[in-house]
Design a protein around this motif. Structure first.
Motif, PDB file in Angstrom:
ATOM      1  N   ASN A 336       0.818  -1.218   0.000  1.00 37.46           N
ATOM      2  CA  ASN A 336       0.000   0.000   0.000  1.00 37.46           C
ATOM      3  C   ASN A 336       0.849   1.263   0.000  1.00 37.46           C
ATOM      4  N   ILE A 337       1.876   1.285   0.852  1.00 34.94           N
ATOM      5  CA  ILE A 337       2.687   2.502   0.979  1.00 34.94           C
ATOM      6  C   ILE A 337       3.509   2.736  -0.290  1.00 34.94           C
ATOM      7  N   ILE A 338       4.102   1.667  -0.813  1.00 37.47           N
ATOM      8  CA  ILE A 338       4.918   1.826  -2.027  1.00 37.47           C
ATOM      9  C   ILE A 338       4.037   2.222  -3.201  1.00 37.47           C
ATOM     10  N   LYS A 339       2.843   1.636  -3.252  1.00 34.19           N
ATOM     11  CA  LYS A 339       1.908   1.997  -4.322  1.00 34.19           C
ATOM     12  C   LYS A 339       1.595   3.497  -4.271  1.00 34.19           C
ATOM     13  N   ASN A 340       1.340   3.998  -3.070  1.00 31.87           N
ATOM     14  CA  ASN A 340       1.085   5.438  -2.928  1.00 31.87           C
ATOM     15  C   ASN A 340       2.280   6.266  -3.376  1.00 31.87           C
ATOM     16  N   SER A 341       3.472   5.810  -3.014  1.00 34.67           N
ATOM     17  CA  SER A 341       4.678   6.561  -3.397  1.00 34.67           C
ATOM     18  C   SER A 341       4.807   6.624  -4.913  1.00 34.67           C
ATOM     19  N   ILE A 342       4.536   5.500  -5.559  1.00 34.84           N
ATOM     20  CA  ILE A 342       4.605   5.479  -7.027  1.00 34.84           C
ATOM     21  C   ILE A 342       3.582   6.459  -7.598  1.00 34.84           C
ATOM     22  N   GLU A 343       2.388   6.421  -7.027  1.00 36.96           N
ATOM     23  CA  GLU A 343       1.319   7.283  -7.530  1.00 36.96           C
ATOM     24  C   GLU A 343       1.573   8.760  -7.216  1.00 36.96           C
ATOM     25  N   ALA A 344       2.447   8.999  -6.236  1.00 39.43           N
ATOM     26  CA  ALA A 344       2.766  10.393  -5.893  1.00 39.43           C
ATOM     27  C   ALA A 344       3.716  11.013  -6.916  1.00 39.43           C
ATOM     28  N   MET A 345       4.240  10.197  -7.825  1.00 44.49           N
ATOM     29  CA  MET A 345       5.174  10.714  -8.837  1.00 44.49           C
ATOM     30  C   MET A 345       4.641  10.430 -10.235  1.00 44.49           C
ATOM     31  N   PRO A 346       3.673  11.224 -10.675  1.00 42.04           N
ATOM     32  CA  PRO A 346       3.039  10.944 -11.975  1.00 42.04           C
ATOM     33  C   PRO A 346       4.032  11.029 -13.132  1.00 42.04           C
ATOM     34  N   LYS A 347       5.098  11.832 -12.947  1.00 43.66           N
ATOM     35  CA  LYS A 347       6.071  11.938 -14.032  1.00 43.66           C
ATOM     36  C   LYS A 347       7.210  10.930 -13.872  1.00 43.66           C
ATOM     37  N   GLY A 348       7.093  10.063 -12.919  1.00 44.60           N
ATOM     38  CA  GLY A 348       8.149   9.087 -12.689  1.00 44.60           C
ATOM     39  C   GLY A 348       9.201   9.613 -11.734  1.00 44.60           C
ATOM     40  N   GLY A 349      10.166   8.783 -11.390  1.00 44.51           N
ATOM     41  CA  GLY A 349      11.215   9.193 -10.461  1.00 44.51           C
ATOM     42  C   GLY A 349      11.758   8.009  -9.700  1.00 44.51           C
ATOM     43  N   GLU A 350      12.237   8.296  -8.488  1.00 41.93           N
ATOM     44  CA  GLU A 350      12.841   7.227  -7.703  1.00 41.93           C
ATOM     45  C   GLU A 350      12.211   7.118  -6.328  1.00 41.93           C
ATOM     46  N   ILE A 351      12.232   5.895  -5.822  1.00 47.31           N
ATOM     47  CA  ILE A 351      11.781   5.662  -4.454  1.00 47.31           C
ATOM     48  C   ILE A 351      12.934   5.015  -3.707  1.00 47.31           C
ATOM     49  N   ASP A 352      13.171   5.495  -2.512  1.00 43.72           N
ATOM     50  CA  ASP A 352      14.185   4.851  -1.680  1.00 43.72           C
ATOM     51  C   ASP A 352      13.513   4.053  -0.589  1.00 43.72           C
ATOM     52  N   VAL A 353      13.865   2.772  -0.537  1.00 45.64           N
ATOM     53  CA  VAL A 353      13.333   1.923   0.527  1.00 45.64           C
ATOM     54  C   VAL A 353      14.510   1.481   1.383  1.00 45.64           C
ATOM     55  N   ARG A 354      14.413   1.750   2.679  1.00 48.68           N
ATOM     56  CA  ARG A 354      15.519   1.385   3.575  1.00 48.68           C
ATOM     57  C   ARG A 354      15.006   0.533   4.723  1.00 48.68           C
ATOM     58  N   VAL A 355      15.826  -0.449   5.090  1.00 48.93           N
ATOM     59  CA  VAL A 355      15.539  -1.240   6.292  1.00 48.93           C
ATOM     60  C   VAL A 355      16.785  -1.220   7.141  1.00 48.93           C
ATOM     61  N   PHE A 356      16.672  -0.831   8.385  1.00 50.74           N
ATOM     62  CA  PHE A 356      17.813  -0.919   9.295  1.00 50.74           C
ATOM     63  C   PHE A 356      17.314  -1.160  10.718  1.00 50.74           C
ATOM     64  N   LYS A 357      18.257  -1.420  11.614  1.00 47.89           N
ATOM     65  CA  LYS A 357      17.840  -1.744  12.982  1.00 47.89           C
ATOM     66  C   LYS A 357      18.690  -0.985  13.991  1.00 47.89           C
ATOM     67  N   ASP A 358      18.103  -0.747  15.152  1.00 44.52           N
ATOM     68  CA  ASP A 358      18.931  -0.337  16.286  1.00 44.52           C
ATOM     69  C   ASP A 358      18.717  -1.375  17.386  1.00 44.52           C
ATOM     70  N   LYS A 359      19.079  -1.037  18.613  1.00 39.31           N
ATOM     71  CA  LYS A 359      18.999  -2.053  19.669  1.00 39.31           C
ATOM     72  C   LYS A 359      17.596  -2.618  19.839  1.00 39.31           C
ATOM     73  N   LYS A 360      16.616  -1.708  19.754  1.00 38.89           N
ATOM     74  CA  LYS A 360      15.268  -2.134  20.124  1.00 38.89           C
ATOM     75  C   LYS A 360      14.312  -2.284  18.945  1.00 38.89           C
ATOM     76  N   ASN A 361      14.635  -1.642  17.840  1.00 38.23           N
ATOM     77  CA  ASN A 361      13.643  -1.575  16.772  1.00 38.23           C
ATOM     78  C   ASN A 361      14.183  -1.931  15.402  1.00 38.23           C
TER      79      ASN A 361
END
Ligand code: ADP
Ligand code: MG
Length: 440
Positions: A336-361
């Motif tokens: 859902n979120i990525i779909k919205n991001s794509i739709e937020a760029m009608p002229k195209g572009g880039e999306i950055d998806v990041r996954v990282f962790k700290d001690k608790k999260n």
């Protein structure tokens, strides 16, 4: 001994009983409402049994003692509710609690109760499996009939037990029983009416979730078809090559072409598999999930939709980020979120998806550089049907927000009009994760 001027007292007592019956389901539903988006079709039998048992005990504690210690109250209502809304086992559990408590309170009328409730239990157990399929009018009718017969039995028993004692007016007794029966039927109907409303809302919510999933899936279908055609065309090309020039090709070349054809077919197969598992998720279950793998899969699902919209997805995925969570829900959140991001760029572009962790999260970010939102728009996110798109449903984020809440996570949105948007999701990490995978 019983006089008309006690009616006041009786009615007060019965009204108190009605509120005691309705209190548990109301409290329960208001708690459940918080978990919107995660309702299962039926309330669990043991939950019904517990709630109705509480009602029964409350009703009996605040019963009205009349006719030499007979206790009059509305406990029959939670008993019937337990049978009808929780099933036979729930009903039997509630009846058992009632008998035990009545035994503990022992006063006259215990045997009357055994007679009356033998009848109630048999009829209710018979109706119970069929109740769900009855029309509402028939539910009311059955409830009223059971009440009238039970009250008739109770009347006869009370009459027989008091007639010897002589201090007793038959007219008063009849009046009392008529009034009591009337109040009981009204209270029972009122209770059923309220509970049916709860059931209806529950079903509506489940339907909403389903519609949104179908909607997202439907929106993706065209791009998925497109995505499958590419590998199929490539695979077909290699096979035609072999067909046409088979005699001139070396054994190794043929093997190489076949391998490429198989790789491409596998890719198409995987797209379909991912898509199906998203559209028809298996049963809800929690398991150990490698978040980076899951996000990777979500990006794969969205890959074709992104390509179609000239959007490329950059992934920066840290290894060793584990959660105990519901895979399907988490996938849907990111689709859902990525779909919205794509739709937020009608002229195209880039999306950055990041996954990282700290001690608790474990932190997951999805950032686009599209239309962005004002503060007011951000505040409205997650509201049902809030959408600024011509063909939007405004359900995607509602469901996603609820899922994040259910899975114990938090969601933050940073956005600037015309610049872009960043969705940040934070989930408590599962830190007893496998070790060998944590150095990536
Ligand atoms: P829909 O996508 O069907 O409109 P959603 O619930 O997914 O419904 O999103 C609701 C609204 O939130 C969108 O219509 C859009 O206006 C806004 N929105 C969501 N994500 C973004 C984003 N990444 N950038 C800008 N606006 C967004
Ligand atoms: Mg959307």
């Amino acid at each position: 001994m019983f006089y008309m001027n006690e009616f006041d007292e009786i009615i007060r007592g019965l009204l108190l009983n009605v509120s005691l019956i309705l209190l548990p389901p109301f409290i329960y539903e208001s708690f459940k409402l918080d978990k919107m988006g995660y309702v299962s079709k039926k309330v669990k039998p043991h939950e019904v049994a517990i709630l109705t048992s509480i009602s029964v005990i409350l009703c009996m504690t605040f019963a009205i003692p009349l006719f030499n210690g007979h206790l009059y109250d509305l406990r029959m209502i939670p008993v019937l509710v337990s049978f009808f809304y929780g099933g036979i086992w729930s009903g039997l559990a509630t009846v058992t609690v009632m008998f035990l408590y009545r035994w503990y309170l022992f006063s006259e009328g215990f045997y009357t109760m055994i007679v009356v409730y033998s009848f109630v239990v048999i009829i209710a157990a018979y109706i119970s499996p069929r109740y769900f399929y009855l029309r509402r009018r028939d539910k009311f009718l059955i409830a009223a009939t059971i009440t009238i017969i039970a009250m008739l039995l109770m009347f006869i028993a009370t009459y027989l037990m008091n007639i010897k004692k002589g201090d007793f007016y038959i007219i008063e007794l009849i009046k009392f029983f008529l009034l009591f029966t009337l109040i009981k039927i009204l209270a029972l109907h009122f209770t059923i009416y309220i509970l049916e409303g709860f059931v209806e809302k529950r079903e509506l919510r489940i339907e909403l979730q389903r519609v949104d999933r179908l909607n997202t899936a439907g929106g993706l279908a065209a791009s998925i078809a497109h995505e499958i055609r590419n590998p199929l065309t490539v695979a077909k090309g290699f096979m035609q090559l072999i067909q046409n020039k088979g005699e001139n090709l070396s054994q190794e070349k043929i093997k190489e072409y076949l391998e490429m054809a198989i790789t491409e077919t596998n890719r198409a197969e995987k797209v379909i598999a991912d898509f199906l598992s998203f559209a028809n998720p298996s049963v809800e279950n929690q398991s150990l999930i490698n978040v980076s793998d899951l996000i990777s899969m979500a990006c794969n699902i969205m890959y074709s939709y992104a390509t179609l919209n000239n959007v490329s997805i950059n992934k920066n995925l840290e290894k060793g980020c584990y959660l105990i969570t519901d895979e399907n829900k988490l996938t849907q959140i990111f689709v859902n979120i990525i779909k919205n991001s794509i739709e937020a760029m009608p002229k195209g572009g880039e999306i950055d998806v990041r996954v990282f962790k700290d001690k608790k999260n474990v932190v997951i970010e999805v950032e686009d550089y599209g239309v962005g939102m004002t503060k007011e728009e951000i505040a409205k996110l997650g509201t049902p049907f809030y959408s600024l798109k011509t063909s939007g449903t405004g359900l995607g984020l509602m469901v996603s927000y609820k899922y994040v809440q259910i899975l114990g996570g938090k969601i933050k949105v940073e956005s600037e009009k015309g610049k872009g948007t960043k969705f940040i999701l934070i989930f408590p990490i599962y830190d007893k994760a496998p070790q060998e995978d944590t150095n990536g």
